[in-house]
Design a protein around this motif. Structure first.
Motif, PDB file in Angstrom:
ATOM      1  N   ALA A 145       0.725  -1.328  -0.172  1.00  0.00           N
ATOM      2  CA  ALA A 145       0.104   0.034  -0.061  1.00  0.00           C
ATOM      3  C   ALA A 145       0.803   1.263   0.029  1.00  0.00           C
ATOM      4  O   ALA A 145       0.495   2.223  -0.831  1.00  0.00           O
ATOM      5  N   ASP A 146       1.946   1.141   0.783  1.00  0.00           N
ATOM      6  CA  ASP A 146       2.843   2.428   0.774  1.00  0.00           C
ATOM      7  C   ASP A 146       3.486   2.682  -0.530  1.00  0.00           C
ATOM      8  O   ASP A 146       3.577   3.772  -0.816  1.00  0.00           O
ATOM      9  N   LYS A 147       4.076   1.498  -1.182  1.00  0.00           N
ATOM     10  CA  LYS A 147       4.730   1.676  -2.439  1.00  0.00           C
ATOM     11  C   LYS A 147       3.571   2.023  -3.580  1.00  0.00           C
ATOM     12  O   LYS A 147       4.225   2.768  -4.409  1.00  0.00           O
ATOM     13  N   THR A 148       2.327   1.505  -3.443  1.00  0.00           N
ATOM     14  CA  THR A 148       1.330   2.131  -4.475  1.00  0.00           C
ATOM     15  C   THR A 148       1.302   3.661  -4.470  1.00  0.00           C
ATOM     16  O   THR A 148       0.931   4.375  -5.276  1.00  0.00           O
ATOM     17  N   ALA A 149       1.040   4.055  -2.998  1.00  0.00           N
ATOM     18  CA  ALA A 149       0.515   5.498  -2.799  1.00  0.00           C
ATOM     19  C   ALA A 149       1.979   6.319  -3.195  1.00  0.00           C
ATOM     20  O   ALA A 149       2.049   7.331  -3.761  1.00  0.00           O
ATOM     21  N   ALA A 150       3.196   5.850  -3.144  1.00  0.00           N
ATOM     22  CA  ALA A 150       4.514   6.530  -3.345  1.00  0.00           C
ATOM     23  C   ALA A 150       4.419   6.357  -5.094  1.00  0.00           C
ATOM     24  O   ALA A 150       4.953   7.490  -5.693  1.00  0.00           O
ATOM     25  N   THR A 175      -5.206  10.618  -4.928  1.00  0.00           N
ATOM     26  CA  THR A 175      -4.108   9.890  -4.293  1.00  0.00           C
ATOM     27  C   THR A 175      -4.010  10.128  -2.690  1.00  0.00           C
ATOM     28  O   THR A 175      -3.789   9.005  -2.088  1.00  0.00           O
ATOM     29  N   THR A 176      -4.289  11.135  -2.506  1.00  0.00           N
ATOM     30  CA  THR A 176      -4.216  11.471  -1.071  1.00  0.00           C
ATOM     31  C   THR A 176      -5.427  10.534  -0.331  1.00  0.00           C
ATOM     32  O   THR A 176      -4.993   9.792   0.771  1.00  0.00           O
ATOM     33  N   GLN A 177      -6.677  10.710  -0.778  1.00  0.00           N
ATOM     34  CA  GLN A 177      -7.765   9.629  -0.135  1.00  0.00           C
ATOM     35  C   GLN A 177      -7.394   8.099  -0.208  1.00  0.00           C
ATOM     36  O   GLN A 177      -7.526   7.468   0.691  1.00  0.00           O
TER      37      GLN A 177
END
Length: 181
Positions: A76-81, A167-169
């Motif tokens: 999830a972190d990598k997807t957001a990044a 992206t933030t959501q």
């Protein structure tokens, strides 16, 4: 007339240079996205194989669940990044593209206006009303182009804003989901 023909040729050359510059910038943005996608794909592939090997080595169901749970947060972190990186590339390319178009369009309009001014100076006597009508039509055309540029710029800003919000959501939703799990 030769001077006017040279001005039109220069105006056409400037327009071609605008197209070349815009195309070059568009390809640069695409190259950055391709590089990002290749790096992300390579990383994901390696991590997937490592995770699959760990899953196959799990001794019991509890260890398997722990492995699966440990995969979610980093993914999830990598997807957001990744999404933020894409946004940065798109926003940067869009800004560069807009600046280039605006600068080159202003140059081309100035050159074209100079050519039209020369034509009006060398127009035969009695054709003032036709020259004025022609100038008015060109002014209206330039105003329409400027209006379209403003609307396109607003549309790009809206899309970028919506992409940032999405992206933030998504990042917030992933953080909440991983806290629950």
């Amino acid at each position: 007339m030769k001077n006017t023909a040279e001005q039109f040729a220069a105006s056409n050359k400037a327009t071609l240079e605008i197209l070349e510059s815009i195309t070059t910038q568009a390809f640069a943005g695409v190259e950055k996205l391709v590089e990002l996608n290749m790096a992300a794909s390579k990383s994901l592939m390696g991590e997937s194989f490592n995770h699959a090997q760990a899953v196959l080595s799990a001794k019991d169901a509890q260890e398997l669940l722990a492995l699966q749970s440990s995969l979610i947060k980093p993914l999830a972190d990598k997807t957001a990044a990744y999404a933020k990186h894409v946004q940065t590339i798109v926003a940067g390319s869009g800004t560069e593209f807009t600046k280039a178009v605006e600068a080159k369009t202003a140059e081309a309009q100035k050159a074209f206006a100079g050519a039209i001014e020369n034509i009006s100076k060398s127009a035969p006597t009695g054709s003032e009303s036709a020259v004025t009508a022609f100038k008015n039509a060109l002014t209206a055309g330039q105003q329409a182009i400027e209006s379209a540029q403003i609307q396109a710029k607003k549309a790009v800003e809206t899309v970028q804003s919506n992409f940032t919000a999405a992206t933030t959501q998504a990042a917030d939703a992933v953080k909440k989901a991983t806290k629950i799990a």
